[in-house]
Structure formats: structure tokens, C-alpha cells
Design a protein around this motif. Structure first.
Motif, PDB file in Angstrom:
ATOM      1  N   LYS A   1      31.656  56.487  42.449  1.00  0.00           N
ATOM      2  CA  LYS A   1      30.503  57.242  42.994  1.00  0.00           C
ATOM      3  C   LYS A   1      29.161  56.464  42.425  1.00  0.00           C
ATOM      4  N   TYR A   2      29.420  55.927  41.627  1.00  0.00           N
ATOM      5  CA  TYR A   2      28.118  55.199  41.084  1.00  0.00           C
ATOM      6  C   TYR A   2      28.090  53.766  41.045  1.00  0.00           C
ATOM      7  N   PHE A   3      29.151  53.155  41.612  1.00  0.00           N
ATOM      8  CA  PHE A   3      29.165  51.646  41.778  1.00  0.00           C
ATOM      9  C   PHE A   3      29.795  51.519  43.130  1.00  0.00           C
ATOM     10  N   LYS A   4      29.303  51.900  44.265  1.00  0.00           N
ATOM     11  CA  LYS A   4      29.783  51.811  45.453  1.00  0.00           C
ATOM     12  C   LYS A   4      29.915  50.421  46.092  1.00  0.00           C
ATOM     13  N   GLY A   5      30.954  50.296  46.896  1.00  0.00           N
ATOM     14  CA  GLY A   5      31.025  49.052  47.837  1.00  0.00           C
ATOM     15  C   GLY A   5      31.600  48.045  47.174  1.00  0.00           C
ATOM     16  N   LEU A   6      32.297  48.160  46.114  1.00  0.00           N
ATOM     17  CA  LEU A   6      33.122  47.145  45.299  1.00  0.00           C
ATOM     18  C   LEU A   6      34.478  46.895  46.216  1.00  0.00           C
ATOM     19  N   TYR A   7      34.829  45.710  46.106  1.00  0.00           N
ATOM     20  CA  TYR A   7      36.247  45.280  46.868  1.00  0.00           C
ATOM     21  C   TYR A   7      37.479  45.964  46.272  1.00  0.00           C
ATOM     22  N   SER A   8      37.305  45.792  45.012  1.00  0.00           N
ATOM     23  CA  SER A   8      38.329  46.511  44.199  1.00  0.00           C
ATOM     24  C   SER A   8      37.721  47.513  42.910  1.00  0.00           C
ATOM     25  N   TYR A   9      38.411  48.647  42.704  1.00  0.00           N
ATOM     26  CA  TYR A   9      37.984  49.398  41.636  1.00  0.00           C
ATOM     27  C   TYR A   9      38.957  49.187  40.178  1.00  0.00           C
ATOM     28  N   SER A  10      39.548  47.969  40.233  1.00  0.00           N
ATOM     29  CA  SER A  10      40.317  47.715  38.956  1.00  0.00           C
ATOM     30  C   SER A  10      39.234  47.667  37.804  1.00  0.00           C
ATOM     31  N   LEU A  11      39.896  48.008  36.610  1.00  0.00           N
ATOM     32  CA  LEU A  11      38.841  47.704  35.530  1.00  0.00           C
ATOM     33  C   LEU A  11      38.534  46.489  35.294  1.00  0.00           C
ATOM     34  N   GLU A  12      39.294  45.488  35.530  1.00  0.00           N
ATOM     35  CA  GLU A  12      38.753  44.097  35.374  1.00  0.00           C
ATOM     36  C   GLU A  12      37.741  43.581  36.267  1.00  0.00           C
TER      37      GLU A  12
END
Length: 82
Positions: A7-18
């Protein structure tokens, strides 16, 4: 935490913790090690909380509302009692 990050960091290609950690500047010394991943997850959670207005006054129910999770999905996917 992942739902808040989406929700708060939109647009990332991956939402892995790393990946999220790299993007927002959280250093993970030994990725995929329980303690280091837990510390990074806590830091990510704090970063997400800081994006919620008046987060200091939220109860768990309000936090879940901000995450976008519904009670029905919590019961189904996370074995939370209804």
C-alpha cells in the motif's frame, strides 16, 4: 507487513523483504537468516507505520483496516479465528 508495504510503497517490481529493504534503505547483513530478516521486517513495519496519520492511536483493528486485509481473508489465509 507485506500488505502495508504494497500500500505505501507502490510500484515495486518485487515485494520480497530483500527488495523492499534495498529500495527504502534498510540494510540486511545476512538475508534469509531468521534474526536478520526479523530485524529488517520490524524496520519495514515501522516505516509503514510512519506513513499512517495518527498511527500512535491505532489499535490492531485499525491497523488491519489500513493494510487492506478483510476479516474474511484473515480467517481463510491466516487461520485467525472469526
Amino acid at each position: 507487513t507485506i500488505m502495508l508495504a504494497k500500500k505505501y510503497f507502490k510500484g515495486l517490481y518485487s515485494y520480497s523483504l530483500e527488495n523492499i529493504s534495498k529500495v527504502i534503505g534498510i540494510n540486511i547483513e545476512n538475508a534469509h537468516r531468521a534474526e536478520d530478516d526479523a530485524v529488517a521486517c520490524r524496520q519495514l513495519f515501522v516505516e509503514c507505520l510512519l506513513k499512517i496519520p495518527d498511527y500512535k492511536y491505532l489499535e490492531l483493528k485499525g491497523l488491519l483496516k489500513h493494510s487492506g486485509l478483510r476479516k474474511k481473508s484473515l480467517v481463510k489465509n491466516y487461520a485467525v479465528e472469526g
